[in-house]
Scaffold this active site. Structure first.
Site, mmCIF file in Angstrom:
data_model
loop_
_atom_site.group_PDB
_atom_site.id
_atom_site.type_symbol
_atom_site.label_atom_id
_atom_site.label_comp_id
_atom_site.label_asym_id
_atom_site.label_seq_id
_atom_site.Cartn_x
_atom_site.Cartn_y
_atom_site.Cartn_z
ATOM 1 C CG PHE A 285 -0.243 0.418 2.513
ATOM 2 C CD1 PHE A 285 -0.014 1.761 2.804
ATOM 3 C CD2 PHE A 285 0.208 -0.543 3.421
ATOM 4 C CE1 PHE A 285 0.640 2.146 3.975
ATOM 5 C CE2 PHE A 285 0.869 -0.160 4.581
ATOM 6 C CZ PHE A 285 1.088 1.179 4.854
ATOM 7 C CE LYS B 188 -3.165 -8.577 -4.573
ATOM 8 N NZ LYS B 188 -3.538 -7.561 -3.545
ATOM 9 C CD GLU C 170 -5.569 -5.985 0.296
ATOM 10 O OE1 GLU C 170 -4.726 -6.030 -0.617
ATOM 11 O OE2 GLU C 170 -5.450 -6.600 1.370
ATOM 12 C CB SER D 230 4.433 -7.594 5.690
ATOM 13 O OG SER D 230 3.571 -8.596 5.193
ATOM 14 C CB CYS E 67 10.546 -0.705 2.972
ATOM 15 S SG CYS E 67 11.162 -0.154 1.387
ATOM 16 C CD GLU F 178 8.128 -3.086 8.383
ATOM 17 O OE1 GLU F 178 7.420 -4.092 8.205
ATOM 18 O OE2 GLU F 178 8.699 -2.478 7.453
HETATM 19 P P1 NAD Z 1 1.287 -6.751 2.945
HETATM 20 O O1 NAD Z 1 2.304 -7.826 3.023
HETATM 21 O O2 NAD Z 1 0.166 -6.771 3.900
HETATM 22 O O3 NAD Z 1 0.615 -6.749 1.484
HETATM 23 C C1 NAD Z 1 1.379 -6.590 0.311
HETATM 24 C C2 NAD Z 1 0.617 -7.166 -0.875
HETATM 25 O O4 NAD Z 1 0.543 -8.586 -0.740
HETATM 26 C C3 NAD Z 1 -0.820 -6.705 -1.004
HETATM 27 O O5 NAD Z 1 -1.105 -6.597 -2.381
HETATM 28 C C4 NAD Z 1 -1.615 -7.827 -0.355
HETATM 29 O O6 NAD Z 1 -2.914 -7.949 -0.884
HETATM 30 C C5 NAD Z 1 -0.797 -9.037 -0.696
HETATM 31 N N1 NAD Z 1 -0.733 -10.089 0.311
HETATM 32 C C6 NAD Z 1 -0.863 -9.967 1.659
HETATM 33 N N2 NAD Z 1 -0.603 -11.143 2.257
HETATM 34 C C7 NAD Z 1 -0.299 -12.019 1.283
HETATM 35 C C8 NAD Z 1 0.071 -13.402 1.264
HETATM 36 N N3 NAD Z 1 0.197 -14.111 2.391
HETATM 37 N N4 NAD Z 1 0.303 -13.982 0.075
HETATM 38 C C9 NAD Z 1 0.204 -13.283 -1.062
HETATM 39 N N5 NAD Z 1 -0.143 -11.974 -1.116
HETATM 40 C C10 NAD Z 1 -0.376 -11.354 0.046
HETATM 41 O O7 NAD Z 1 2.087 -5.365 3.013
HETATM 42 P P2 NAD Z 1 1.500 -3.884 3.124
HETATM 43 O O8 NAD Z 1 0.968 -3.680 4.496
HETATM 44 O O9 NAD Z 1 0.635 -3.582 1.962
HETATM 45 O O10 NAD Z 1 2.837 -3.030 2.931
HETATM 46 C C11 NAD Z 1 3.695 -2.681 3.974
HETATM 47 C C12 NAD Z 1 4.871 -3.637 4.064
HETATM 48 O O11 NAD Z 1 5.582 -3.651 2.828
HETATM 49 C C13 NAD Z 1 5.890 -3.212 5.113
HETATM 50 O O12 NAD Z 1 6.311 -4.353 5.807
HETATM 51 C C14 NAD Z 1 7.021 -2.622 4.298
HETATM 52 O O13 NAD Z 1 8.293 -2.661 4.909
HETATM 53 C C15 NAD Z 1 6.979 -3.492 3.082
HETATM 54 N N6 NAD Z 1 7.634 -2.866 1.952
HETATM 55 C C16 NAD Z 1 8.866 -3.335 1.609
HETATM 56 C C17 NAD Z 1 9.564 -2.753 0.575
HETATM 57 C C18 NAD Z 1 10.928 -3.248 0.210
HETATM 58 O O14 NAD Z 1 11.453 -2.795 -0.786
HETATM 59 N N7 NAD Z 1 11.527 -4.163 0.939
HETATM 60 C C19 NAD Z 1 9.007 -1.687 -0.141
HETATM 61 C C20 NAD Z 1 7.731 -1.237 0.229
HETATM 62 C C21 NAD Z 1 7.062 -1.843 1.291
#
Ligand code: NAD
Length: 488
Positions: free
Chosen positions: A153, A177, A180, A230, A285, A379
């Site tokens: 997000f 994808k 959401e 995450s 991140c 985090e």
């Molecule tokens: P999230 O993991 O909740 O969701 C990310 C995406 O994955 C969404 O599209 C979600 O619908 C989907 N998703 C969620 N769980 C899933 C699963 N088990 N299997 C497959 N798809 C799944 O993350 P968020 O809350 O949207 O974003 C924040 C997180 O993203 C933080 O932990 C942040 O550090 C990380 N992030 C990392 C980087 C990087 O470069 N390392 C960059 C941006 C964000």
């Protein structure tokens, strides 16, 4: 028609929005004021199959379109992004809650990747060499097929743009994808791609949650998966895709450390540390999360506290993505205070006038933290900086090295030797010297280490090209004489 139905944005498949009957509807709220901004359907298996089939069909022509022609679309798309940057920044502001200037910055960063991908023909040029008399070895890169990117997000445009230009520039067709929680920007990008002349079906967006991600990962028509989100989800996606023998790179969460030594420039450091921790409301991140003050840093903490107190929530600092996330972040602050830590800047219970239903947490500094406190380990993903005091640089490095993540780490110093020592020994993929958000600029690639990344290589730069292509090695002998050597 209900309000939600009126605001429905469909999947973007084959240049058109689709809202198939019977699919679950996901409401999209603006974090700025908690209002209903829109809604999207959650893709069913049938829609998933349809989107993959459309992308497979598009692949037949796009994959054999000469690369110089493919990048012409990217040039035109770049122009359209620049032309529409105000509208796009505003959309990001409304759906993600960050400030408009932060929205603008992420489009600009996305454009950098686009510029990199526009130079693919130049990067592919010198992959041939005469290896012995009359014998040439040549690399040829081929696209993989229909590929998938699952995004978080916190950057509705920039994170998708880490992958889209390179993947499609290399000749793949693409399914995104998006999160959401911020699905609208990705559809707008699709409309601009169509305007730029990208052939139908090359870029597609499928909405949904974890279930849709998993259907797509498992789909036999999907050849490679890029994930950003995450750590728990990244690990799960990595395992799932790898078990199916698919190419996968999954970037996860982070806990980034900033180390300040006594010789650091006080003013520059204070401003920079606060900008790193509080920018995008700490929801990035690469944000600073732990500040380690080494030895006697004088009035450094006071300066940092003053800088943080001067931030105006609502104008300088945006909103938190959801009420749930706000509660989670405030929970960390409350528990730290209950444990007796000083909270000289406390962002709990923050409201913005006129936006009382929005989700805001103000800048927060927790002082006197120990390395094992939860606020120093987890985090938090909010505008919260935990401050640890140590006596030596080695102690600071030990704390940084022992954290399980590995996205970023920075040092503030005016000593080249200290900077070099820290750069060599920090346990992170991206290291900063006097820079709190050490995101490499293109063509340098983006990627962390340890629990911040599962899979090999970085997500942008040359590693991006390697990820989105398969390499053929062709050895050719054209010789007028019947010479013979060990490899004839
Ligand atoms: P999230 O993991 O909740 O969701 C990310 C995406 O994955 C969404 O599209 C979600 O619908 C989907 N998703 C969620 N769980 C899933 C699963 N088990 N299997 C497959 N798809 C799944 O993350 P968020 O809350 O949207 O974003 C924040 C997180 O993203 C933080 O932990 C942040 O550090 C990380 N992030 C990392 C980087 C990087 O470069 N390392 C960059 C941006 C964000």
């Amino acid at each position: 028609m209900t309000t939600t139905e009126q605001k429905l944005t469909g999947h973007f498949i084959g240049d058109q929005q689709h809202t198939p009957a019977g699919e679950d509807i996901i409401d999209v709220f603006s974090p700025l004021d908690g209002s209903l901004l829109g809604a999207v359907p959650a893709a069913s298996r049938q829609t998933t199959d349809q989107a993959v089939a459309v992308a497979q069909h598009a692949f037949e022509r796009w994959s054999v379109t000469p690369i110089k022609e493919r990048v012409q679309v990217l040039f035109r798309f770049k122009h359209l992004l620049e032309k529409n940057i105000d509208e796009l920044s505003n959309l990001i502001h409304r759906e993600n809650g960050k400030t408009i200037s932060e929205g603008r910055a992420e489009i600009e960063k996305g454009i950098e990747v686009l510029e990199f991908a526009s130079s693919l023909p130049q990067l592919f040029e010198q992959e041939k060499l005469e290896v012995s008399s009359g014998v040439d070895c040549e690399y040829k890169r081929y696209p993989l097929g229909v590929v998938l990117s699952i995004t978080p997000f916190n950057f509705p445009a920039m994170v998708p743009m880490w992958t889209i230009p390179i993947a499609i520039g290399c000749g793949n067709t693409f399914l995104l994808k998006p999160s959401e929680q911020v699905p609208l920007t990705s559809v707008r990008l699709g409309e601009l791609f169509s305007k730029a002349g990208l052939p139908t079906g090359v870029y597609n967006v499928l909405h949904g949650r974890q279930q849709t991600s998993e259907m797509l990962i498992d789909h036999p028509g999907i050849r490679a998966i890029s994930f950003v989100g995450s750590t728990a989800a990244a690990q799960s996606v990595y395992r799932r895709a790898a078990a199916l023998g698919k190419r996968v790179l999954a970037l996860g969460g982070a806990k980034n450390h900033l180390v300040v030594v006594p010789d650091a420039d006080r003013e520059i450091t204070a401003k920079n540390v606060v900008a790193s921790a509080m920018g995008c409301a700490g929801q990035r991140c690469m944000a600073a999360s732990v500040l380690i003050l080494v030895g006697d840093t004088g009035d450094m903490l006071d300066r940092i506290i003053n800088e943080a107190k001067n931030i105006k929530v609502g104008s300088d600092l945006g909103a938190i993505i959801s009420d749930r996330a706000k509660q989670r972040i405030e929970g960390y602050i409350t528990r730290a205070a209950q444990r007796g830590h000083a909270v000289p800047v406390d962002g709990r219970n923050t409201t913005v006038v006129g936006k009382e239903n929005g989700w805001y947490v103000g800048p927060t500094i927790i002082a006197g933290v120990t390395p094992s406190d939860e606020c120093a380990c987890d985090e938090i993903f909010g505008p919260v900086l935990s401050v640890i005091n140590v006596s030596t640089l080695e102690e600071a490095l030990t704390i940084e090295n022992n954290n399980p993540y590995g996205n970023a780490a920075s040092i503030y110093t005016t000593s080249g030797a200290v900077a070099r020592h820290f750069s060599e020994h920090a346990n992170a993929g991206m290291v900063g010297v006097n820079i709190g958000v050490p995101v490499p600029r293109e063509p340098f690639s983006f990627g962390g280490w340890n629990q911040s990344r599962f899979g090999a290589g970085d997500i942008t730069g040359m590693d991006g090209i390697r990820f989105w292509t398969k390499l053929k090695k062709i050895t050719t002998k054209w010789s007028a004489t019947a010479s013979k050597n060990w490899m004839s």
